[in-house]
Design an enzyme around this catalytic site. Structure first.
Site, PDB file in Angstrom:
ATOM      1  N   LYS A 119       0.843  -1.212   0.000  1.00 38.44           N
ATOM      2  CA  LYS A 119       0.000   0.000   0.000  1.00 38.44           C
ATOM      3  C   LYS A 119       0.868   1.249   0.000  1.00 38.44           C
ATOM      4  O   LYS A 119       0.632   2.180  -0.754  1.00 38.44           O
ATOM      5  CB  LYS A 119      -0.893   0.010   1.243  1.00 38.44           C
ATOM      6  N   ASN A 120       1.887   1.248   0.848  1.00 31.95           N
ATOM      7  CA  ASN A 120       2.683   2.467   1.007  1.00 31.95           C
ATOM      8  C   ASN A 120       3.630   2.719  -0.159  1.00 31.95           C
ATOM      9  O   ASN A 120       4.317   3.729  -0.184  1.00 31.95           O
ATOM     10  CB  ASN A 120       3.465   2.426   2.328  1.00 31.95           C
TER      11      ASN A 120
ATOM     12  N   ARG B 161      -5.079  10.415   3.198  1.00 27.49           N
ATOM     13  CA  ARG B 161      -4.041  11.404   3.433  1.00 27.49           C
ATOM     14  C   ARG B 161      -2.912  11.311   2.399  1.00 27.49           C
ATOM     15  O   ARG B 161      -2.309  12.313   2.013  1.00 27.49           O
ATOM     16  CB  ARG B 161      -3.492  11.165   4.831  1.00 27.49           C
TER      17      ARG B 161
ATOM     18  N   ASP C 242      -5.029  12.821  11.283  1.00 23.83           N
ATOM     19  CA  ASP C 242      -5.856  11.627  11.206  1.00 23.83           C
ATOM     20  C   ASP C 242      -5.761  10.893  12.542  1.00 23.83           C
ATOM     21  O   ASP C 242      -5.256  11.447  13.514  1.00 23.83           O
ATOM     22  CB  ASP C 242      -5.473  10.742  10.015  1.00 23.83           C
TER      23      ASP C 242
ATOM     24  N   ASP D 157       4.341   0.946  11.738  1.00 20.12           N
ATOM     25  CA  ASP D 157       3.151   0.264  11.216  1.00 20.12           C
ATOM     26  C   ASP D 157       3.010  -1.169  11.733  1.00 20.12           C
ATOM     27  O   ASP D 157       2.010  -1.833  11.448  1.00 20.12           O
ATOM     28  CB  ASP D 157       3.168   0.262   9.674  1.00 20.12           C
TER      29      ASP D 157
HETATM   30  C1  UD1 Z   1       4.370   6.882   5.708  1.00 22.47           C
HETATM   31  C2  UD1 Z   1       3.410   5.711   5.669  1.00 22.47           C
HETATM   32  C3  UD1 Z   1       2.967   5.330   7.062  1.00 22.47           C
HETATM   33  C4  UD1 Z   1       4.167   5.061   7.928  1.00 22.47           C
HETATM   34  C5  UD1 Z   1       5.133   6.259   7.885  1.00 22.47           C
HETATM   35  C6  UD1 Z   1       6.426   6.013   8.633  1.00 22.47           C
HETATM   36  C7  UD1 Z   1       2.295   5.969   3.561  1.00 22.47           C
HETATM   37  C8  UD1 Z   1       1.016   6.221   2.831  1.00 22.47           C
HETATM   38  N1  UD1 Z   1       2.251   6.058   4.871  1.00 22.47           N
HETATM   39  O1  UD1 Z   1       3.638   8.001   6.228  1.00 22.47           O
HETATM   40  O2  UD1 Z   1       2.149   4.154   6.982  1.00 22.47           O
HETATM   41  O3  UD1 Z   1       3.737   4.841   9.243  1.00 22.47           O
HETATM   42  O4  UD1 Z   1       5.487   6.556   6.528  1.00 22.47           O
HETATM   43  O5  UD1 Z   1       7.070   4.885   8.147  1.00 22.47           O
HETATM   44  O6  UD1 Z   1       3.313   5.667   2.966  1.00 22.47           O
HETATM   45  N2  UD1 Z   1       6.435  14.923   9.646  1.00 22.47           N
HETATM   46  C9  UD1 Z   1       6.471  16.278   9.897  1.00 22.47           C
HETATM   47  N3  UD1 Z   1       6.556  17.140   8.837  1.00 22.47           N
HETATM   48  C10 UD1 Z   1       6.594  16.722   7.543  1.00 22.47           C
HETATM   49  C11 UD1 Z   1       6.562  15.325   7.284  1.00 22.47           C
HETATM   50  C12 UD1 Z   1       6.469  14.451   8.361  1.00 22.47           C
HETATM   51  O7  UD1 Z   1       6.429  16.709  11.037  1.00 22.47           O
HETATM   52  O8  UD1 Z   1       6.678  17.556   6.633  1.00 22.47           O
HETATM   53  C13 UD1 Z   1       6.374  13.988  10.774  1.00 22.47           C
HETATM   54  C14 UD1 Z   1       5.070  13.216  10.842  1.00 22.47           C
HETATM   55  O9  UD1 Z   1       4.060  13.969  11.517  1.00 22.47           O
HETATM   56  C15 UD1 Z   1       5.490  11.970  11.601  1.00 22.47           C
HETATM   57  C16 UD1 Z   1       6.910  11.722  11.117  1.00 22.47           C
HETATM   58  O10 UD1 Z   1       7.365  12.975  10.595  1.00 22.47           O
HETATM   59  O11 UD1 Z   1       5.528  12.225  12.964  1.00 22.47           O
HETATM   60  C17 UD1 Z   1       7.036  10.642  10.073  1.00 22.47           C
HETATM   61  O12 UD1 Z   1       6.261  10.961   8.975  1.00 22.47           O
HETATM   62  P1  UD1 Z   1       6.558  10.401   7.510  1.00 22.47           P
HETATM   63  O13 UD1 Z   1       7.782   9.544   7.512  1.00 22.47           O
HETATM   64  O14 UD1 Z   1       6.505  11.540   6.561  1.00 22.47           O
HETATM   65  O15 UD1 Z   1       5.305   9.446   7.292  1.00 22.47           O
HETATM   66  P2  UD1 Z   1       4.261   9.467   6.107  1.00 22.47           P
HETATM   67  O16 UD1 Z   1       4.940   9.616   4.796  1.00 22.47           O
HETATM   68  O17 UD1 Z   1       3.153  10.422   6.465  1.00 22.47           O
END
Ligand code: UD1
Length: 417
Positions: A22-23, A92, A116, A304
């Site tokens: 999915k990711n 998202r 979320d 996850d």
């Molecule tokens: C992706 C995955 C999710 C997984 C996560 C970490 C998808 C659709 N989702 O989410 O299932 O749990 O990676 O492996 O692929 N953050 C900020 N600012 C930003 C970007 C991120 O503060 O600009 C923070 C987020 O709030 C979170 C952390 O960084 O606390 C990690 O986020 P990120 O690695 O970006 O996860 P996602 O890409 O949202």
């Protein structure tokens, strides 16, 4: 509304083939926008989020066709550049069209996803990086409005190895003018997957799978046929299920190195793990030992799989400490686990779990995809009947979830209420 009805107590035995991740697939679908023409993705999972992403691509002007596990995406010469709130609020990950739309259209209007059920999830790193690349970004009326005259390569040092930010930068940088360097980049297998797809489309990317990725912009990309990497989180979920319910399982399609740390943790619970190539064999004959877990970016322990390991610890021998470093609200689901009799105390980033010999079946509510999976696993070992509500969350990320468990001998049914 569907619910899952589970009668706990069956051991699990058999084989599973893990579908595409999915990711990864959602980002790969977005990446096809970078090249006009027909791109094809194979090993596509049959999940709700793929349906939502298909709808989003259609609204951007693409033709999208699914045939079994293959998806054909015909990308127009001039895609539209607006991702509406009604779709973004459902998923998202829709934010991943931001990078490719700016690259292709010089503009993108993408609804801000908001928080979320697992936390606030900022976008500051995405926005900051795009600004460095010459993009004007404003947040107005609930939309990120991005515009640029032409993307320029930049040196970007991320505060945190964010998966989403790394992907946005990659997709913006591949056709930008000059060189971009992402330092402290994410290294997840899904990042490697999108890099390999982009290289197949003609991109120039070095340092794939490392924390320094260098992208030299090329003038344009061409469409591609690409196989989606298999879902390590799904594989890990099935492995935990067997460590909890006991039995024996062969998991096909995922290399053990994609979930090396979770497999090591499972060994520490008492499971026997053998792996080779794309196959992982799990066998469990005893009640698991509790194990401590600390979530971190890859190759650390994946957030996850955290709820599934909390479920395992809830029936383990001893006690354990689980530390969540990525998503602050991910412990919300332990209230539901407590309805099954689990003994879990949380304090900020930490959860202390004292293992119980038995859980007892009860109605529970899934609050997000992985929490839902964790609750089902707990239901599989609880005495009596468990009903899981909110299963649409599980359907977003797990293909044929109930059928797979039934095939392994679990007593679980999807019931429409
Ligand atoms: C992706 C995955 C999710 C997984 C996560 C970490 C998808 C659709 N989702 O989410 O299932 O749990 O990676 O492996 O692929 N953050 C900020 N600012 C930003 C970007 C991120 O503060 O600009 C923070 C987020 O709030 C979170 C952390 O960084 O606390 C990690 O986020 P990120 O690695 O970006 O996860 P996602 O890409 O949202």
């Amino acid at each position: 509304m569907s619910v899952f009805r589970i009668q706990g107590g069956e051991t699990l035995r058999g084989e599973v083939v893990v579908p595409g991740a999915k990711n990864s697939v959602l980002k790969l679908m977005a990446a096809t926008l970078l090249a006009p023409g027909l791109s094809t993705l194979t090993n596509v999972p049959d999940i709700e989020d793929v349906t939502i992403m298909s709808e989003l691509l259609r609204r951007l002007g693409c033709e999208v066709k699914h045939v079994d596990e293959t998806i054909f995406i015909q990308v127009p010469l001039r895609p539209d550049h607006r991702a509406d709130y009604d779709l973004v609020r459902k998923m998202r990950a829709s934010i991943c069209v931001l990078g490719p739309l700016i690259a292709r259209c010089g503009a993108a209007d993408v609804a801000v996803p908001g928080g979320d059920n697992i936390g606030s999830r900022g976008l500051d790193m995405h926005v900051e990086a795009l600004r460095k690349m010459g993009v004007h970004v404003n947040n107005e009326h609930g939309y990120l409005l991005a515009e640029c005259e032409g993307l320029t390569g930049a040196n970007i040092l991320l505060d945190f190895p964010s998966v989403g930010a790394t992907e946005t930068i990659l997709m913006a940088a591949v056709t930008a003018r000059g060189e971009s360097v992402i330092e402290n980049a994410a290294r997840e297998p899904e990042i490697v997957d999108i890099c390999e797809m982009l290289v197949g489309m003609g991109a120039d990317i070095a340092g794939i799978g490392t924390s320094t990725i260098t992208i030299t912009g090329v003038s344009d990309l061409t469409p591609i046929t690409h196989r989606v990497v298999s879902d390590r989180i799904v594989a890990g979920t099935w492995a935990v299920a067997v460590a909890m319910a006991q039995g024996e399982l062969t998991i096909h399609g995922v290399p053990a190195e994609h979930i090396a740390l979770p497999l090591e943790k499972l060994q520490a619970t008492g499971a026997q793990i053998d792996s080779g190539g794309q196959t992982i064999h799990v066998r469990m004959d005893t009640r698991p030992q509790c194990v401590d877990v600390v979530t971190l970016p890859f190759p650390g322990f994946p957030t996850d799989l955290q709820p599934q390991f909390i479920a395992l610890n809830a029936i383990g021998q001893g006690a354990s400490l689980v530390t969540e470093n990525l998503f602050e609200a991910r412990f919300r689901f332990v209230q539901e686990l407590a309805r099954l009799g689990a003994d879990v105390r949380t304090d900020g980033h930490h959860a202390l779990i004292r293992g119980k010999e038995k859980l007892s079946g009860a109605p529970v509510e899934a609050t997000d995809i992985r929490a839902g999976a964790g609750l089902v696993l707990a239901g599989l070992v609880a005495q009596g009947s468990t009903t899981v509500y909110g299963v649409s969350h599980i359907d977003r990320g797990y293909a044929h979830f109930v059928e797979t468990l039934q095939g392994l001998g679990a007593n679980i049914l999807r019931v429409d209420e």
